[in-house]
Scaffold this active site. Structure first.
Site: not given
Ligand code: GDP
Length: 504
Positions: A35, A38, A40, A60, A62-63, A372-373, A375
């Protein structure tokens, strides 16, 4: 170009292009426990690559990311290059739930419009999900009792495990003739039957009827026609495209701390989620991905069970918090007032660890995209990052969620672990059963009063924010190239010094 003034989106694009053109094959992986954002970062960089390829994990993962024109995307199996119109490859290292994949494609089409044929390719020899897998997973979780891993419950672990036992059924086998496919599913069913019978005898099936092999086969075969156009020998395909000059972005799922072997076993995911997994999961030579970008969030988080040395408060409480206080997790007055009040207490030194942890959870909307858990949030953890850097040898870091430190006077940063009275050597990581007992030693680092949310220019950061970044770079010995300042596509700072060094 970076001196003074605001960096426009096209300047950002040009600079990113000039940096990443030096890195024709790049791997993006997470540094901590998932989370990190990655999705983004992969979506941002996908513009400079031809193919975005997932090499590990399953649905499992979720991005959550935003497209350059502000549309919110949530992906589980499909790599984050779809919105940029890039070919998205689901490699052999990925465990594939076909129903989830089709659902995700439909959801993506609702947002992006019709998805061209061949925009998504699935390896024909990826392991395919069956309804048996979550049943097994639930059983293994029950057996573990208090030592439960608290997985997403989708059956990903059993998919990986049965693959290793050479009992997995592969996506392409659905196309090898109905009787062959049924026979393969019967083998799987029969191998598991003694376990299912015992579960029924011990009343552990919780009312679930075990479907017959034919029923499972029929369900999967019904999906097959929609999967057929995506079916590919992805390793061969990627290799061919590479020869024709294609640039490949390997997108990690889960993270270093959740890697099956190098994470906090047994509280891990079931595939190889460090950079080393990229070549293996995509069937490309090991030298392909010589460059890695490690994505890490300034305040790491963890869901499920497992050691988390820098955790601020406790896991159970974090998991429940969004459910018990939903009003704090949607924008509005209660949320704004809550954040304002706790921030005052944090800066006055009167907030408890529980308050601090909850403040960050609300501020960052720290809830899993898959379950939805809630973190659980931890402080920036240098010993963990040194370990992640040793394993992945990144050329640079992408530090996300830097905006979350806005308004704070200071923040603790974990600089060392103490285990049995001894400092743990830099780069070494104790096993889970010891990691749970390390004492994190902290330093207090200055933050800044200004809100940097949405800042996209290094020059506009407060001086203490810039010092924070240079200090962190010095501590870790790796340049910080990208700094996230919000969830949106444009909420990113490209650091000029790091960019110049990497583009040289
Ligand atoms: P991933 O699984 O590594 O891709 O990460 P997730 O998508 O599960 O969670 C990352 C969350 O952080 C998402 O809701 C993104 O929109 C949010 N996010 C990513 N970069 C930033 C940031 O620089 N600042 C903030 N506030 N949120 C971010």
């Amino acid at each position: 170009m970076l001196q003074g003034g605001i960096m426009t989106q096209s300047e950002l694009s040009r600079t990113l292009e000039s940096v990443f053109e030096k890195y024709p094959n790049l791997c993006v992986v997470g540094g901590a426990f998932g989370d990190e954002g990655k999705g983004k970062i992969a979506a941002l960089l996908s513009h400079y690559y031809d193919v975005v390829a997932r090499f590990a994990g399953g649905s499992n993962a979720g991005h959550t990311y935003f497209t350059s024109d502000g549309k919110k995307m949530v992906s589980h199996l499909i790599p984050c290059g779809l919105a940029a119109g890039k070919t998205c490859v689901i490699g052999r290292g990925v465990l594939v739930n076909l129903e989830s994949l089709l659902g995700e494609l439909d959801a993506a089409a609702q947002i992006l419009g019709p998805i061209p044929a061949k925009a998504v390719l699935v390896d024909q020899q990826s392991v395919v999900w069956t309804p048996y897998h979550p049943i097994l997973e639930a059983y293994f979780e029950q057996v573990r009792g208090a030592g439960m891993i608290k997985t997403t419950g989708q059956g990903i672990g059993p998919m990986a495990g049965l693959h290793r036992l050479r009992t997995g059924v592969l996506v392409g086998e659905l196309f090898a003739g109905s009787s062959y496919c049924k026979e393969r599913l019967k083998q799987l069913h029969d191998a598991l039957w003694p376990l299912f019978s015992e579960m029924a005898r011990r009343d552990l099936l919780r009312g679930i009827n075990i479907p017959s092999a034919d029923q499972v086969a029929d369900g999967l075969l019904a999906l097959a026609p929609k999967i057929r156009p995506m079916l590919s020998d992805t390793s061969f395909e990627l290799c061919g495209r590479q020869k024709r000059g294609a640039r490949i972005l390997a997108e990690g799922a889960q993270s270093t701390g959740l890697d099956l072997s190098w994470g906090t076993y047994p509280f891990v995911s079931s595939t190889m989620s460090t950079a080393a997994g990229a070549a293996l999961g995509l069937g490309l030579p090991p030298a392909t991905f010589r460059h890695t970008l490690l994505v890490t969030k300034v305040l790491p988080t963890r869901v499920g069970a497992g050691p988390f040395p820098s955790e601020i408060w406790e896991r159970e409480s974090a998991e429940q918090f969004p459910k018990s206080h939903p009003e704090l997790f949607r924008s509005g007055k209660p949320r704004a007032q809550y954040l304002k009040n706790v921030l005052v207490a944090v800066n006055a030194g009167s907030a408890s660890n529980k308050d601090i942890a909850r403040y960050f959870q609300v501020l960052g909307d720290e809830r899993g995209a898959t379950t939805g858990r809630g973190r659980s949030v931890g402080y920036l953890d240098l010993p963990w990052l040194r370990y992640a850097i040793r394993l992945n040898q990144p050329m640079a870091l992408a530090l996300t969620r830097f905006d979350m430190l806005s308004g704070l006077k200071r923040i603790p940063v974990v600089t060392e672990y103490l285990l049995n009275g001894q400092l743990v050597p830099a780069g070494q990581m104790p096993p889970s059963w010891e990691l749970a007992y390390v004492k994190p030693l902290c330093e207090s680092w200055p933050c800044w009063p200004d809100d940097i949310s949405g800042c996209c220019q290094e020059d506009l950061l407060p001086q203490s924010a810039r010092h924070f970044l240079t200090k962190l770079e010095r501590e870790l010995g790796v340049p910080i190239l990208l700094v996230g300042t919000g969830p949106k596509h444009a909420d990113i700072i490209l650091r000029a010094g790091a960019a110049e060094r990497l583009a040289a």
